[in-house]
Design a protein around this motif. Structure first.
Motif, PDB file in Angstrom:
ATOM      1  N   THR B 184      14.278  24.270  11.708  1.00  0.00           N
ATOM      2  CA  THR B 184      12.930  24.717  12.086  1.00  0.00           C
ATOM      3  C   THR B 184      12.908  26.227  12.342  1.00  0.00           C
ATOM      4  O   THR B 184      11.940  26.914  12.011  1.00  0.00           O
ATOM      5  N   TRP B 187      12.881  28.015   9.075  1.00  0.00           N
ATOM      6  CA  TRP B 187      11.678  27.683   8.310  1.00  0.00           C
ATOM      7  C   TRP B 187      10.472  28.486   8.801  1.00  0.00           C
ATOM      8  O   TRP B 187       9.555  28.810   8.036  1.00  0.00           O
ATOM      9  N   LEU B 293       8.887  20.785   6.106  1.00  0.00           N
ATOM     10  CA  LEU B 293       9.472  20.431   7.404  1.00  0.00           C
ATOM     11  C   LEU B 293       9.269  18.948   7.718  1.00  0.00           C
ATOM     12  O   LEU B 293      10.200  18.265   8.153  1.00  0.00           O
TER      13      LEU B 293
END
Lengths: 63, 313
Positions: B184, B187, B293
């Protein structure tokens, strides 16, 4: 249109108070069920007072 | 005519905000990502968690995330009034007073941290406390208005929930939870920079030093590509840990190839091209990033549920 505005304000206050009441009720219910869930799982709780108990000792601990 | 009617067309008087306004302070859309990734963190962990403990933990992780959102809105009220995207938030819209948002955020932060520590364990509670601190103090108060790398470092706040979920189940931190965090974390920059490319005017007006404002769009396009390339090995590395496997690897490989293709497309374009089709490639990349995601964490769930390991091949 003053009365209408007051009604809107009261409606908003009512909504907030009901929401707060429900949130508090939910919180109490969560604490209650959480307590039940934790108490039902007895094994990990036993170790928390650092008292030696036969039920917690493993076969190879030498005792 | 009452005093309420005098003020009704301007703002909601302090103390008269509706319940929904307070819910809006919690950034419910961001909360959905927090809930999902924290849930995956709990479910893929090797230790089983009592269903109600898991539910309570996720609830308070979400509320902690929401509390940090409320504190973010309190601090950023001045720029939220300027940016078109944020003008309808409860504070700039005049529905909630700044002080109310501050009190609400602090109270909810305290409750959620204490309750998570009691429901799960101290490590999870401390991680949630650190997440709130990181998002509110490090990101919102310090980095956001100071450096164009705001998104890069600030993205860590959004990356903590799966790590907290893992800590709820295991009581600690391990390579698996660090990799979920890293996924995360890495990203976030390409995701937000793609958004910034087609929402640039907002950040310029609010004088937020987004990369698009400080280094220009060309540099932002290059940054998106570099971070997308760095993200791929991080995402794929999880395949070879205890929570990974062939299902996750296959999904991750496809998603990363698509993501890299999108980033290359953005990198090759110039502003004239982008303006001609109203930032179509950038918008598509942003949309893909949301799926990217979500599907990675879904693949981890599937991998855990089906239990297909590398040994089976």
């Amino acid at each position: 249109m003053a009365p209408k505005v007051e009604h809107e304000m009261h409606y908003r206050r009512l909504g907030r108070n009901v929401g707060l009441g429900l949130s508090l009720f939910a919180f109490v219910a969560i604490v209650f069920w959480l307590t039940l869930a934790k108490v039902q799982r007895g094994e990990p709780v036993e170790a928390f007072d650092h008292t030696a108990r036969p039920s917690l000792e493993t076969q190879d601990s030498g005792n | 005519m009452s005093d309420a009617s005098l003020q009704s067309n301007v703002t909601t008087p302090a103390g008269d905000a509706g319940f929904r306004d307070f819910v809006a302070l919690l950034k419910p859309r961001v909360m959905s990502l927090v809930v999902f990734t924290a849930l995956v963190g709990i479910l893929v962990a090797p230790n089983p968690v009592h269903p109600f403990v898991a539910f309570t933990s996720i609830l308070f992780i979400a509320l902690g995330g929401g509390a940090s959102g409320a504190l973010n809105m309190w601090w950023d009220a001045d720029i939220d009034r300027i940016m078109k995207r944020t003008q309808k938030r409860p504070i700039p819209a005049g529905k909630i007073a700044e002080g109310e948002a501050l009190g609400f955020g602090i109270a909810l932060s305290g409750i959620s941290v204490v309750m998570l520590a009691l429901a799960a364990n101290i490590v999870a509670g401390l991680l949630l406390a650190f997440t709130i601190f990181f998002y509110v103090v490090i990101y919102t108060m310090w980095l956001k208005r100071w450096t164009p790398q705001n998104i890069v470092i600030g993205g860590a706040a959004g990356a903590f929930p799966p790590m907290i979920g893992w800590a709820v189940a295991t009581g600690g931190v391990s390579i698996e939870s660090i990799l979920m965090f890293a996924l995360t974390f890495m990203w976030t920059p390409p995701h937000f920079w793609a958004l910034a490319l087609f929402m640039n005017d907002d950040y310029t007006k609010a004088e937020v030093p987004m990369l698009t404002v400080t280094h220009g769009r060309k540099s932002t396009r290059k940054h998106i590509l570099v971070y997308t390339l760095l993200l791929a090995p991080v995402a794929l590395a999880t395949s070879f840990t205890s929570i990974g496997g062939p299902i996750y690897f296959a999904v991750s490989l496809v998603l990363n190839l698509l993501f890299i293709r999108g980033a290359i497309k953005i990198w090759r374009r110039d502003e004239d091209e982008a303006q001609a089709d109203k930032y179509l490639a950038e918008r598509k990349f942003f949309k893909l990033s949301l799926y990217y995601l979500f599907l990675h964490f879904t693949a981890l769930l599937l991998q855990s549920a089906l239990g297909v390991t590398w040994g089976g091949f």
